[in-house]
Design a protein around this motif. Structure first.
Motif, PDB file in Angstrom:
ATOM      1  N   ALA B 146       0.833  -1.215   0.000  1.00  0.00           N
ATOM      2  CA  ALA B 146       0.000   0.000   0.000  1.00  0.00           C
ATOM      3  C   ALA B 146       0.863   1.259   0.000  1.00  0.00           C
ATOM      4  CB  ALA B 146      -0.935  -0.008   1.205  1.00  0.00           C
ATOM      5  N   GLU B 294      -2.796  -0.938   6.095  1.00  0.00           N
ATOM      6  CA  GLU B 294      -2.769  -0.856   4.636  1.00  0.00           C
ATOM      7  C   GLU B 294      -3.956  -0.072   4.083  1.00  0.00           C
ATOM      8  OE1 GLU B 294      -3.409  -3.446   6.593  1.00  0.00           O
ATOM      9  OE2 GLU B 294      -4.133  -5.213   5.506  1.00  0.00           O
ATOM     10  N   ASP B 298      -3.515   3.359   1.994  1.00  0.00           N
ATOM     11  CA  ASP B 298      -4.056   3.361   0.630  1.00  0.00           C
ATOM     12  C   ASP B 298      -5.012   4.536   0.424  1.00  0.00           C
ATOM     13  OD1 ASP B 298      -4.428   1.905  -1.930  1.00  0.00           O
ATOM     14  OD2 ASP B 298      -6.498   1.743  -1.231  1.00  0.00           O
TER      15      ASP B 298
END
Lengths: 474, 474
Positions: B146, B294, B298
């Motif tokens: 990510a 993550e 992201d």
């Protein structure tokens, strides 16, 4: 006792220490508070645990030659600072809740006083020990509450974070009410009763299930619990276990119980209970396992499940569940060099409580807990005092009633770096937890949307915080 | 190397061992497989880790006099068995994936061959080491994926399960791609680069924020990262950091970066970037932390956040997230005394794969991975073979195409109880993981609803399982 590396810390503690040393302020007196902001698992309370290992770390903190050599190799520190580290010890004072106490958001669970250097450096170890053990003890209390009078066994070792993660789980689970473990290492080192029977592989190691059950009964006639779900719980495991129960009875022995490790535990346990009762074995105990937690135990019980012993592993060791996984305890500077300290940030929930403080538990005439009050150190709150919600001081204030007794519930546990109050008997801590849970207000133990225990701050503390906030925002 | 107690096991391993001993079948040859059933975090893969500590345990397993004395005190074991334990060692063979390999559901990650006694007893330690480290390595791979080309720092020690929980986190996170840690102990013992700057308490220890920043810049002119959210990120921390950046520039020094630890990281990082750029400091690095994983990384990236370094702690150390918390790896008997073994239970997903097996990775001409095939030990799968889904053999079969290369991806890592293949260089394992992730099929790294990698079983293995199932159900 476990031994800890003096490097059981975050690197930034060391760079700050080097900075304080370089600025010549490392001996400035300072006070830190350890607390959490939200009860875990969307509950109302936490069970305080993990103090003993944290104090062991503080008492034995000392850098060895190899540690200094490693740090020198990083090329980030001056020779003077490395020399200072050689003689660095924790010589401060620690005030703390006793382990096994029910504790609530924003209460200073541990207060550490000493030089800026020593109080700062130990943050990580204190948080590591107390965050996790408090979380597990709380989960264990929730699980045993859901299990009611039935017994619970902890067997989370295979899903814990390494061997001493497993030891921490066993210790904290015991304090929270789960008084036996599968973990032999914990049995030996912590004197916790160990339990366990057999796995599916036992059954699979023999030509067939009945042969395997017979062998187990032969080996362990006094402590025979048979795992009945290797092939088919009701069609194979149950009738084979009943056969063995009859054979044992003929030999003057007794099948202690069976275990179910998969499937619909409510349905299967009822069917198994009926079959054993019908066969004349009303005393055979039913053990259940398989990703259990307080919610599953509660729902199986509500559906009339017939489980006598609950085995809890993964979801205890990992503290799974909403708001689980981590306690989120923090360690914040409250006072430094004669001045109260406040942290603001952009997030209102992260506002700290400044200054050196006392924590009072207000106790009803019947012994139950009424509320907790956090005061400034010099204050002694009284009936009739107006107190404030620590997170919403404008919205809620309460008057302390006449009929409550004030108890200062923290103790000095370490002075000049030496432990002065040592509670090593885990059974005492577990007994304390039982008594504390009984004294919580009605509804506090509810799994869903429980009654939230009141924690208030005194007018003195509230006024101080408001004043500091105004000063910092100018 | 960490030392482990020989009691690093569940009590039922010991009662089974005593049972096998009493029945005289403890030396029966047996084979166990370690595998998981579902990829963690609703992803498509796991990154295998934790083998080295598991093998260290096996190689050094030996009961001491104090262990035997403790077990004698439990009054559950015969003197003959306790005498047997005195001489008990692990002398078996271990076949395993190399650490850092991408692995998939139902694949035998580790196969242990030896006597029933030794292969059974080590189950718990193997699961403990591999379950957790594989989970963390997988989480770390997701986080670094990510983060893209930005660097990531691990600082989960304060939320890990005790000190060696923290060491496990640092080791496994490194294998998964997070190549620096705040954990000094891990830095020294595992040779992982340590990083870190200062906490809010540094700022609060000085009369005001600017004085605190100036002091930190004075102490660490080459490595100065300022935490700017103690009071107010944009109104106070940012302008003070820019003032210090200018002062450093006048002295011929350079402010390395700032850190934001609260609030809306996308918005704040963009504002901070703009302000530093406008002030002529386009190289000042922006570090972000605060419950990151993550998904947060992201989403901040998608909104154009300007973060250069991500600090990941709690949600890595606890492996939070859907399907997280525990890997759920299991260790099942596959073969015993010449016979393949199958476990059924009432839950179809818990059906095992019987017999001694081999694992093949089928590799496309461009080096990317096509699929994995599990075969019986004596089989060598070929192009044109029909293979089956291990959980839905009736529904899906595939023909292996001509253009793939077959690679047997497991190695013998221990023979006669001695490690024969030792991979101690963590950097090699981390490099392997990078290369493995690059070779996964397109879509495999997607956070949500990824492409699922195909794992198949040969017709031989499928037929054997079907036959055993019929036999057991009769």
């Amino acid at each position: 006792m476990q031994t800890y590396s003096p490097l059981f810390s975050d690197f930034y503690q060391l760079t700050m220490l080097a900075g304080y040393f370089a600025e010549g302020i490392h001996e400035t007196p300072a006070t830190f508070d350890l607390y959490f902001r939200k009860p875990p698992f969307q509950g109302s309370y936490a069970v305080f645990a993990g103090l003993k290992p944290a104090l062991d770390f503080l008492e034995n903190l000392q850098f060895g030659d190899d540690d200094i050599a490693y740090l020198r190799g990083l090329n980030e520190f001056t020779p003077e600072f490395l020399d200072f580290l050689k003689h660095f010890r924790f010589r401060g004072k620690v005030t703390a809740m006793p382990e096994g106490t029910c504790v609530f958001p924003r209460e200073p669970l541990v207060t550490v006083e000493g030089t800026l250097a020593e109080t700062q450096y130990v943050e990580t170890a204190l948080l590591n020990c107390i965050n996790f053990q408090t979380l597990v003890a709380t989960k264990a209390a929730r699980v045993t509450t859901a299990a009611g009078r039935k017994s619970v066994l902890e067997f989370g070792l295979r899903r814990a974070q390494g061997p001493d993660g497993g030891l921490s789980v066993a210790r904290a689970a015991y304090i929270g009410g789960i008084r036996s473990t599968s973990n032999i290492w914990a049995g030996k080192d912590l004197n916790i009763p160990v339990k366990g029977t057999h796995a599916h592989s036992w059954v699979m190691s023999f030509p067939d299930e009945l042969t395997a059950f017979r062998a187990y009964a032969r080996c362990f006639p006094k402590n025979c619990i048979l795992l009945i779900d290797t092939y088919d719980t009701l069609q194979s495991g149950l009738p084979n276990a009943i056969t063995v129960a009859r054979e044992m009875r003929e030999r003057g022995e007794k099948l202690l119980g069976i275990r179910i490790d998969s499937g619909d535990l409510a349905y299967l346990s009822k069917e198994v209970r009926k079959a054993f009762d019908a066969a004349g074995f009303p005393d055979v105990l039913i053990t259940a396992s398989s990703d259990l937690d307080e919610y599953v135990i509660d729902s199986v019980n509500r559906e009339g499940g017939c489980v006598d012993i609950w085995g809890v592993g993964t979801r205890l060791a990992t503290c799974a569940g909403e708001g689980g996984g981590a306690l989120g305890g923090v360690y914040k500077l409250a006072w430094c060099n004669g001045l109260p300290k406040l942290k603001i940030t952009n997030d209102p929930s992260k506002l700290t409580l400044p200054d050196r403080k006392k924590l009072w538990r207000l106790i009803n005439p019947d012994g139950s807990f009424f509320m907790d009050v956090i005061s400034l150190e010099r204050e002694v709150p009284q009936p009739g005092d107006r107190v404030f919600d620590p997170t919403a001081p404008l919205l809620r204030s309460r008057i302390i009633p006449d009929n409550v007794r004030f108890e200062s519930i923290r103790h000095t546990v370490m002075e000049n770096g030496s432990i002065v109050r040592d509670e090593s008997d885990l059974a005492c801590l577990a007994d304390r937890c039982v008594s504390q849970l009984e004294r919580l207000p009605e509804g506090s133990l509810r799994l869903l949307n429980p009654h939230l225990y009141k924690v208030a701050i005194t007018a003195g503390l509230n006024d101080l915080r408001t004043r500091l906030l105004r000063e910092l925002q100018q």
